[in-house]
Write an enzyme that holds these catalytic residues in place. Structure first.
Site, PDB file in Angstrom:
ATOM      1  N   ASN A  61      -7.411   3.997  -3.621  1.00 49.95           N
ATOM      2  CA  ASN A  61      -7.976   2.954  -2.764  1.00 49.95           C
ATOM      3  C   ASN A  61      -9.092   3.551  -1.915  1.00 49.95           C
ATOM      4  O   ASN A  61      -8.845   4.404  -1.058  1.00 49.95           O
ATOM      5  CB  ASN A  61      -6.899   2.367  -1.845  1.00 49.95           C
ATOM      6  CG  ASN A  61      -7.465   1.320  -0.893  1.00 49.95           C
ATOM      7  OD1 ASN A  61      -7.931   0.279  -1.327  1.00 49.95           O
ATOM      8  ND2 ASN A  61      -7.414   1.602   0.411  1.00 49.95           N
ATOM      9  N   GLU A  62     -10.312   3.162  -2.202  1.00 51.01           N
ATOM     10  CA  GLU A  62     -11.486   3.601  -1.443  1.00 51.01           C
ATOM     11  C   GLU A  62     -11.558   5.120  -1.334  1.00 51.01           C
ATOM     12  O   GLU A  62     -11.873   5.675  -0.282  1.00 51.01           O
ATOM     13  CB  GLU A  62     -11.505   2.951  -0.053  1.00 51.01           C
ATOM     14  CG  GLU A  62     -11.614   1.437  -0.099  1.00 51.01           C
ATOM     15  CD  GLU A  62     -11.887   0.810   1.264  1.00 51.01           C
ATOM     16  OE1 GLU A  62     -12.060   1.567   2.246  1.00 51.01           O
ATOM     17  OE2 GLU A  62     -11.922  -0.432   1.358  1.00 51.01           O
ATOM     18  N   ASP A 113     -16.502  -2.320  -0.997  1.00 46.30           N
ATOM     19  CA  ASP A 113     -17.682  -3.085  -1.400  1.00 46.30           C
ATOM     20  C   ASP A 113     -18.910  -2.514  -0.689  1.00 46.30           C
ATOM     21  O   ASP A 113     -19.447  -3.099   0.252  1.00 46.30           O
ATOM     22  CB  ASP A 113     -17.485  -4.561  -1.061  1.00 46.30           C
ATOM     23  CG  ASP A 113     -18.623  -5.435  -1.590  1.00 46.30           C
ATOM     24  OD1 ASP A 113     -19.500  -4.901  -2.305  1.00 46.30           O
ATOM     25  OD2 ASP A 113     -18.639  -6.634  -1.275  1.00 46.30           O
ATOM     26  N   TYR A 173       0.792  -1.223   0.000  1.00 47.02           N
ATOM     27  CA  TYR A 173       0.000   0.000   0.000  1.00 47.02           C
ATOM     28  C   TYR A 173       0.825   1.274   0.000  1.00 47.02           C
ATOM     29  O   TYR A 173       0.444   2.268  -0.624  1.00 47.02           O
ATOM     30  CB  TYR A 173      -0.920   0.025   1.229  1.00 47.02           C
ATOM     31  CG  TYR A 173      -1.933  -1.087   1.284  1.00 47.02           C
ATOM     32  CD1 TYR A 173      -3.252  -0.868   0.888  1.00 47.02           C
ATOM     33  CD2 TYR A 173      -1.589  -2.352   1.742  1.00 47.02           C
ATOM     34  CE1 TYR A 173      -4.196  -1.887   0.948  1.00 47.02           C
ATOM     35  CE2 TYR A 173      -2.522  -3.374   1.806  1.00 47.02           C
ATOM     36  CZ  TYR A 173      -3.824  -3.142   1.406  1.00 47.02           C
ATOM     37  OH  TYR A 173      -4.747  -4.160   1.464  1.00 47.02           O
ATOM     38  N   TYR A 202      -6.395 -10.506   3.193  1.00 42.91           N
ATOM     39  CA  TYR A 202      -5.915  -9.506   4.144  1.00 42.91           C
ATOM     40  C   TYR A 202      -5.679 -10.191   5.485  1.00 42.91           C
ATOM     41  O   TYR A 202      -6.601 -10.767   6.045  1.00 42.91           O
ATOM     42  CB  TYR A 202      -6.963  -8.407   4.295  1.00 42.91           C
ATOM     43  CG  TYR A 202      -6.476  -7.174   5.004  1.00 42.91           C
ATOM     44  CD1 TYR A 202      -5.767  -6.198   4.319  1.00 42.91           C
ATOM     45  CD2 TYR A 202      -6.727  -6.989   6.359  1.00 42.91           C
ATOM     46  CE1 TYR A 202      -5.326  -5.051   4.966  1.00 42.91           C
ATOM     47  CE2 TYR A 202      -6.283  -5.859   7.013  1.00 42.91           C
ATOM     48  CZ  TYR A 202      -5.591  -4.887   6.318  1.00 42.91           C
ATOM     49  OH  TYR A 202      -5.141  -3.757   6.957  1.00 42.91           O
ATOM     50  N   GLU A 252      -8.907  -6.985  -1.454  1.00 42.77           N
ATOM     51  CA  GLU A 252      -8.843  -7.460  -0.070  1.00 42.77           C
ATOM     52  C   GLU A 252     -10.009  -8.405   0.151  1.00 42.77           C
ATOM     53  O   GLU A 252     -11.107  -8.174  -0.365  1.00 42.77           O
ATOM     54  CB  GLU A 252      -8.967  -6.318   0.943  1.00 42.77           C
ATOM     55  CG  GLU A 252      -7.817  -5.346   1.012  1.00 42.77           C
ATOM     56  CD  GLU A 252      -8.075  -4.202   1.984  1.00 42.77           C
ATOM     57  OE1 GLU A 252      -7.262  -3.268   2.001  1.00 42.77           O
ATOM     58  OE2 GLU A 252      -9.098  -4.240   2.719  1.00 42.77           O
TER      59      GLU A 252
END
Length: 477
Positions: free
Chosen positions: A157-158, A199, A85, A296, A264
Site C-alpha cells: 500500500n503506497e 494517486d 489494513y 474511506y 480509497e
C-alpha cells in the site's frame, strides 16, 4: 410429517449457508464464475482505531460481537466489501469472516502491518525482503485462504511513493510473485494479489504499467499483479466528471489488463461530504473501465473521515456522512452493479519493456526481479510451520445487542444481520435511517438476485429460515 418437514428445511437451509461465491479475475474484470457476471466493488475501509491501535492479539476481525454489529450496519448501508489494513494472522478470525460472508460482504486484505519487519521498507527494500517478512505474509494467506469471501490480498500500500524509489518496484513484483506462487501451491483456489497505489502523477501510471506488464508475454507471469488499485481523493464536494479528473483516470486506464478500482476515496473537503462521486463512479462513463471503490472510512477517527462513531462500551452512533453515503448508494442501479455479463475477460497484458515507463524521472526501467532467497523457497515448497487455517463456522446469534443510534439520536431497534443465499452479495437496500420522531426495526437489506422459479422459492425459504434461526437459535453458517 412435522419431523420430515423440519429435516427438509434444515437440510435446505444448510445448503444455502455460504452467502458469496469466490470471485475470479478474468482479464480486467472481477467475475462471478457461477454465472459469468461482472462484480463491482462497493466497499468501505474498516480499521477501527486506525493503524496506531493495531496490536498483536487484536485486530478488526477478531471480535465476533463487534463484527456482528458492524456487519449489520454495513448490510443496511449497502456495501459488499471491506478493506482491512492490519491483521494478526496468528489469531482466530472464523467468527468475523463467517459473519461478513453470511451478509454477502467480501474481504480485501493487506498482508503487511506497521510493526517492525512486517512490511517492505522503501528506503532499503533489499533488507526488509527476507524470510521472516515473507513468512509473515504467508501466515496471512494461510489464515484467510479458507474463507470464500476473501476477495484479494494487497501486497503493498503506497510503497512506491517517490520517483527516487527506483529499486522498490522490482521488490513489489518479488513479493507479488511469492504470494501468488504460495497461493498456487498451498490454496485450493486462486486468490488475486494486487497493489494499492497513491494517486500521484505521473508516478501512478508508471507504477501501474510496471506492475501489470508481463515478463512472459501473457497472464501467467506470477510477478505481475492480478489487480491494481489507487487511493484517490480527487473528487471533492459537488464536483464533476471533468473537474475531478475522473475523465483523465478513465482515459488513462482504458486499456488496463487487470481490474482497476479505488482502494480509497472520499475527499473530506468541504465537510460534511456530499458523496456526489458515487453515482459517477458507478455510472456509464466510469464503469466500463473501473471496478468500483472503497470509501474511506467506516469508523470515525481523528482525521474525521468516519461514517460511524464507536464507543468503548460497544455502542455506536451513525455520523451524518453515513446517511449521505447511503442515500447516494440507494440511487445506483443494482443491475448495472452486479448483473451485467463481464465483457473484458480476455485482455492480454503488455510485455514488459522500457517504453511502458513514460516519465522523465528516475522510475525504474529495470524489470529484473530479485531472486527467491533459499529460505523463502523452502517456505514455498513446504509451506509455513503450524499454519493457522481459518474456516467458516456456524452462527448462533444474529441479533445485535449493543446500543446503536442514528445520526439524529434515535435508537435503531431490532438491528440484526440477515444471512443471504449462496449466490448473493450485499447491495444497497433503499432504506434510510430513522427520523427523530420514531424508532426503527431494521428491515432486511436488498440483495442481488440470480434465481427464479423454484430456485427463487428456495431463496425465499432461506430468508424465512434465517428469521426462524434468529428466534430459535438454530445454527446458521
Amino acid at each position: 410429517m412435522i419431523a420430515n418437514t423440519f429435516a427438509f428445511f434444515l437440510a435446505l437451509f444448510s445448503s444455502l449457508c455460504a452467502a458469496v461465491p469466490s470471485l475470479e479475475v478474468q482479464g480486467s474484470d472481477f467475475v462471478n464464475p457461477k454465472d459469468g457476471t461482472r462484480f463491482q466493488i462497493v466497499g468501505v475501509a474498516y480499521q477501527p482505531g486506525g493503524s496506531s491501535d493495531y496490536n498483536p492479539g487484536n485486530d478488526p476481525l477478531s471480535n465476533g460481537t463487534t463484527c456482528l454489529r458492524d456487519a449489520a450496519l454495513m448490510q443496511r448501508l449497502g456495501v459488499n466489501a471491506i478493506r482491512v489494513y492490519n491483521l494478526d494472522p496468528t489469531i482466530n478470525h472464523d467468527l468475523c469472516a463467517s459473519i461478513f460472508n453470511a451478509v454477502g460482504i467480501y474481504l480485501l486484505l493487506d498482508v503487511n502491518s506497521p510493526l517492525q519487519g512486517e512490511s517492505i521498507n522503501r528506503a532499503a527494500p533489499w533488507e526488509s525482503y527476507n524470510a521472516v517478512y515473507v513468512n509473515r505474509i504467508f501466515e496471512v494467506v494461510e489464515a484467510f485462504k479458507g474463507y470464500p469471501n476473501t476477495l484479494l490480498f494487497f501486497a503493498g500500500n503506497e510503497v512506491i511513493n517517490e520517483q527516487s524509489d527506483s529499486s522498490v518496484p522490482s521488490y513489489m513484483r518479488a513479493v507479488t510473485r511469492d504470494l501468488k506462487n504460495y497461493i498456487a501451491k498451498h490454496s485450493n483456489r486462486t486468490i488475486p494479489v494486487g497493489y494499492s497505489a497513491a494517486d500521484v502523477r505521473p508516478l501512478l501510471l508508471d507504477t501501474w504499467n510496471y506492475l501489470q506488464c508481463s515478463l512472459t508475454g501473457d497472464a501467467t507471469d506470477p510477478s505481475r499483479v492480478d489487480v491494481f488499485a489507487l487511493n484517490s481523493y480527487s473528487w471533492c464536494g459537488d464536483s464533476s466528471f471533468q473537474t475531478s479528473g475522473y475523465d483523465v483516470l478513465v482515459s488513462d486506464f482504458a486499456n488496463t489488463s487487470v481490474p482497476v478500482f479505488f482502494s480509497e476515496y472520499g475527499c473530506i473537503q468541504p465537510y460534511p461530504r456530499v458523496f456526489t462521486e458515487v453515482p459517477a463512479l458507478y455510472g456509464p462513463l466510469v464503469t466500463p473501465v473501473l471496478s468500483g471503490g472503497i470509501v474511506y472510512e467506516y469508523t470515525q477517527e481523528v482525521s474525521n473521515y468516519g461514517l460511524v462513531t464507536l464507543n468503548d462500551d460497544g455502542s455506536a452512533y451513525l455520523v451524518g456522512d453515513f446517511d449521505t453515503f447511503q442515500k447516494q448508494l440507494n440511487t445506483l442501479s443494482i443491475t448495472t452493479l452486479q448483473d451485467t455479463t463481464a465483457q473484458n475477460t480476455t485482455v492480454v497484458p503488455p510485455t514488459c519493456n522500457d517504453s511502458l515507463i513514460t516519465t522523465t524521472g528516475t522510475f525504474s526501467k529495470n524489470f529484473t526481479i530479485p531472486a527467491v532467497p533459499s529460505e523463502v523457497q523452502d517456505l514455498l515448497d513446504n509451506g509455513i510451520s503450524n499454519p493457522n487455517n481459518g474456516k467458516l463456522v456456524a452462527l448462533t446469534v444474529l441479533d445485535v445487542t449493543q446500543t446503536v443510534k442514528s445520526s439524529s439520536g434515535v435508537s435503531i431497534t431490532g438491528l440484526k444481520i440477515t444471512p443471504l443465499a449462496d449466490d448473493e452479495s450485499n447491495t444497497p437496500s433503499g432504506q434510510t435511517q430513522p427520523s427523530p420522531s420514531a424508532t426503527s426495526s431494521a428491515p432486511a437489506a436488498a440483495t442481488t438476485t440470480k434465481k427464479s422459479g423454484a430456485a427463487g422459492l428456495v431463496r425465499n425459504w432461506a430468508g424465512l429460515m434465517a428469521a426462524v434461526a434468529g428466534v430459535m437459535g438454530w445454527l446458521v453458517c
